[in-house]
Design a protein around this motif. Sequence first.
Motif, PDB file in Angstrom:
ATOM      1  N   THR A  60      85.547  62.954  63.265  1.00  0.00           N
ATOM      2  CA  THR A  60      84.886  62.233  64.346  1.00  0.00           C
ATOM      3  C   THR A  60      85.886  61.876  65.433  1.00  0.00           C
ATOM      4  O   THR A  60      87.010  61.496  65.172  1.00  0.00           O
ATOM      5  CB  THR A  60      84.249  60.939  63.805  1.00  0.00           C
ATOM      6  OG1 THR A  60      83.397  61.287  62.719  1.00  0.00           O
ATOM      7  CG2 THR A  60      83.453  60.235  64.893  1.00  0.00           C
ATOM      8  N   ASN A  61      85.464  61.999  66.695  1.00  0.00           N
ATOM      9  CA  ASN A  61      86.318  61.719  67.846  1.00  0.00           C
ATOM     10  C   ASN A  61      87.442  62.728  67.985  1.00  0.00           C
ATOM     11  O   ASN A  61      88.443  62.448  68.634  1.00  0.00           O
ATOM     12  CB  ASN A  61      86.933  60.312  67.778  1.00  0.00           C
ATOM     13  CG  ASN A  61      85.885  59.243  67.848  1.00  0.00           C
ATOM     14  OD1 ASN A  61      84.861  59.425  68.495  1.00  0.00           O
ATOM     15  ND2 ASN A  61      86.113  58.150  67.156  1.00  0.00           N
ATOM     16  N   LYS A 111      86.755  55.745  61.853  1.00  0.00           N
ATOM     17  CA  LYS A 111      86.018  54.502  61.628  1.00  0.00           C
ATOM     18  C   LYS A 111      85.998  53.602  62.863  1.00  0.00           C
ATOM     19  O   LYS A 111      85.653  52.423  62.770  1.00  0.00           O
ATOM     20  CB  LYS A 111      86.644  53.733  60.457  1.00  0.00           C
ATOM     21  CG  LYS A 111      86.472  54.438  59.111  1.00  0.00           C
ATOM     22  CD  LYS A 111      87.034  53.587  57.967  1.00  0.00           C
ATOM     23  CE  LYS A 111      86.769  54.231  56.620  1.00  0.00           C
ATOM     24  NZ  LYS A 111      87.276  53.405  55.492  1.00  0.00           N
ATOM     25  N   LYS A 165      84.899  51.568  65.934  1.00  0.00           N
ATOM     26  CA  LYS A 165      83.655  50.986  66.431  1.00  0.00           C
ATOM     27  C   LYS A 165      84.004  49.858  67.385  1.00  0.00           C
ATOM     28  O   LYS A 165      85.186  49.492  67.536  1.00  0.00           O
ATOM     29  CB  LYS A 165      82.782  50.496  65.274  1.00  0.00           C
ATOM     30  CG  LYS A 165      83.473  49.580  64.290  1.00  0.00           C
ATOM     31  CD  LYS A 165      82.564  49.295  63.096  1.00  0.00           C
ATOM     32  CE  LYS A 165      83.272  48.389  62.086  1.00  0.00           C
ATOM     33  NZ  LYS A 165      82.412  48.110  60.907  1.00  0.00           N
ATOM     34  N   VAL A 166      83.003  49.316  68.014  1.00  0.00           N
ATOM     35  CA  VAL A 166      83.238  48.293  69.039  1.00  0.00           C
ATOM     36  C   VAL A 166      84.022  47.115  68.468  1.00  0.00           C
ATOM     37  O   VAL A 166      84.922  46.568  69.133  1.00  0.00           O
ATOM     38  CB  VAL A 166      81.889  47.812  69.627  1.00  0.00           C
ATOM     39  CG1 VAL A 166      82.101  46.579  70.516  1.00  0.00           C
ATOM     40  CG2 VAL A 166      81.226  48.922  70.420  1.00  0.00           C
ATOM     41  N   GLU A 167      83.733  46.741  67.226  1.00  0.00           N
ATOM     42  CA  GLU A 167      84.351  45.550  66.640  1.00  0.00           C
ATOM     43  C   GLU A 167      85.830  45.730  66.296  1.00  0.00           C
ATOM     44  O   GLU A 167      86.558  44.731  66.185  1.00  0.00           O
ATOM     45  CB  GLU A 167      83.593  45.151  65.364  1.00  0.00           C
ATOM     46  CG  GLU A 167      82.187  44.635  65.605  1.00  0.00           C
ATOM     47  CD  GLU A 167      81.202  45.748  65.905  1.00  0.00           C
ATOM     48  OE1 GLU A 167      80.088  45.438  66.369  1.00  0.00           O
ATOM     49  OE2 GLU A 167      81.538  46.934  65.665  1.00  0.00           O
ATOM     50  N   ASN A 168      86.308  46.964  66.106  1.00  0.00           N
ATOM     51  CA  ASN A 168      87.706  47.136  65.689  1.00  0.00           C
ATOM     52  C   ASN A 168      88.553  47.966  66.631  1.00  0.00           C
ATOM     53  O   ASN A 168      89.746  48.172  66.390  1.00  0.00           O
ATOM     54  CB  ASN A 168      87.762  47.759  64.283  1.00  0.00           C
ATOM     55  CG  ASN A 168      87.128  49.148  64.225  1.00  0.00           C
ATOM     56  OD1 ASN A 168      87.057  49.874  65.211  1.00  0.00           O
ATOM     57  ND2 ASN A 168      86.663  49.519  63.046  1.00  0.00           N
ATOM     58  N   ALA A 169      87.979  48.488  67.705  1.00  0.00           N
ATOM     59  CA  ALA A 169      88.716  49.392  68.597  1.00  0.00           C
ATOM     60  C   ALA A 169      89.968  48.724  69.183  1.00  0.00           C
ATOM     61  O   ALA A 169      91.039  49.344  69.247  1.00  0.00           O
ATOM     62  CB  ALA A 169      87.806  49.890  69.720  1.00  0.00           C
ATOM     63  N   PHE A 211      87.882  56.045  72.649  1.00  0.00           N
ATOM     64  CA  PHE A 211      86.688  55.306  72.232  1.00  0.00           C
ATOM     65  C   PHE A 211      86.432  54.129  73.169  1.00  0.00           C
ATOM     66  O   PHE A 211      85.289  53.871  73.561  1.00  0.00           O
ATOM     67  CB  PHE A 211      86.863  54.815  70.798  1.00  0.00           C
ATOM     68  CG  PHE A 211      85.658  54.106  70.247  1.00  0.00           C
ATOM     69  CD1 PHE A 211      84.633  54.824  69.641  1.00  0.00           C
ATOM     70  CD2 PHE A 211      85.546  52.727  70.337  1.00  0.00           C
ATOM     71  CE1 PHE A 211      83.520  54.171  69.133  1.00  0.00           C
ATOM     72  CE2 PHE A 211      84.430  52.068  69.829  1.00  0.00           C
ATOM     73  CZ  PHE A 211      83.414  52.794  69.232  1.00  0.00           C
ATOM     74  N   ASN A 240      83.150  53.177  75.621  1.00  0.00           N
ATOM     75  CA  ASN A 240      82.364  51.990  75.277  1.00  0.00           C
ATOM     76  C   ASN A 240      82.913  50.758  75.991  1.00  0.00           C
ATOM     77  O   ASN A 240      82.937  49.654  75.431  1.00  0.00           O
ATOM     78  CB  ASN A 240      82.376  51.772  73.758  1.00  0.00           C
ATOM     79  CG  ASN A 240      81.799  52.939  72.987  1.00  0.00           C
ATOM     80  OD1 ASN A 240      80.597  53.025  72.778  1.00  0.00           O
ATOM     81  ND2 ASN A 240      82.660  53.862  72.564  1.00  0.00           N
TER      82      ASN A 240
END
Length: 344
Positions: free
Chosen positions: A124-125, A281, A283-287, A309, A313
């Motif tokens: 992913t990515n 893995k 995501k917005v919460e850990n980027a 990422f 976002n």
Amino acid sequence: MASATSAATKIKEGLLQISWDAPRNRVNSGLVYVNYNVSHNTGKPTQTQINVSTLITKCFDTCVLTCKMENGQQIILEMEIQITKKHVKQSELETISVYATKDRMQQKMTLDQSKWTATWNVPTNSGCQQCTTRTNCNYCGREIPFSFDILIDVIPDSVISLKRGSQHVLDHLSNLWNTKTLSDVTFNCKKNSIKAHTLILASGSPVLAAMFQHNFKENQEKVVLIKEIEPNVFEELLCYIYTGRFNGSGRNVDVAELFVAADKYAVEALKEECALILSRKLKVENASQYLVLAHLHNSPKLHEASLDFISKNAKAICSRKDWMEIIKNYPELCFQATQLILGL
């Protein structure tokens, strides 16, 4: 433009190895053929055969390797043979075993008619939207080719015999890790004591090697106090040195913590594996957290993935409290992200 390179080597009777570097920038646009020639007018590659007649004699003399990207999600390697002998039966081809390795992941290629195929998932990515504007991309490796090693086994079990040799050693190392037989060092990690073997650890970590080679207190007493790492994380680090295996979920290990530990003890292969897992893995919460981790622990792969990422976002991430901390404490990272967001 990058070029494709290939080499065929006879390992022993009936066993041939082909090493192939397929240029990644051509794979992304379609098909790549070994030793291809590209017309600047049509952009169409032409096939060139690998002559293996002096190395292998069963059923065929030449083969064609093809690499393609499918839907941006899978890398497909194909090996198609050119049958030169008359009356070759399908059953004869089925006795040939072909193994393909990419990024240390080996799999047996599947046969359909006269073509063998292997497939790997693209992380992913793995794509980078900045490739069109950057000449060198540290994340997607646009100028770095896909590398494949192909083993062609025409004598049943010859590859298995080679694999058994390496597996034999791995089994012994795993057994040493599990039984701790003749262990000569103890790591006290909080309330846990973990026994290990200095020679094996020194071979996998230059930091531990320096500790055991010099006249440190740890070398004299053979007891090492570990304060800043959780016991299950440190145990996973040591286990990786013994076995070279980490599946990302064993012992409920926090991959981010293991990434930091691998960097601290210079276990680079594990560090790279952790960076890849963290990149998947995002995501917005850990980027924001992963971007700082990559910056502090020198991981270009995770750094590029996190920036990419965040740029995609930006609205959701840049309004978060942890992004405000980056603006305050890491202005250079904020500047890099802003450049991507604005497309500069």
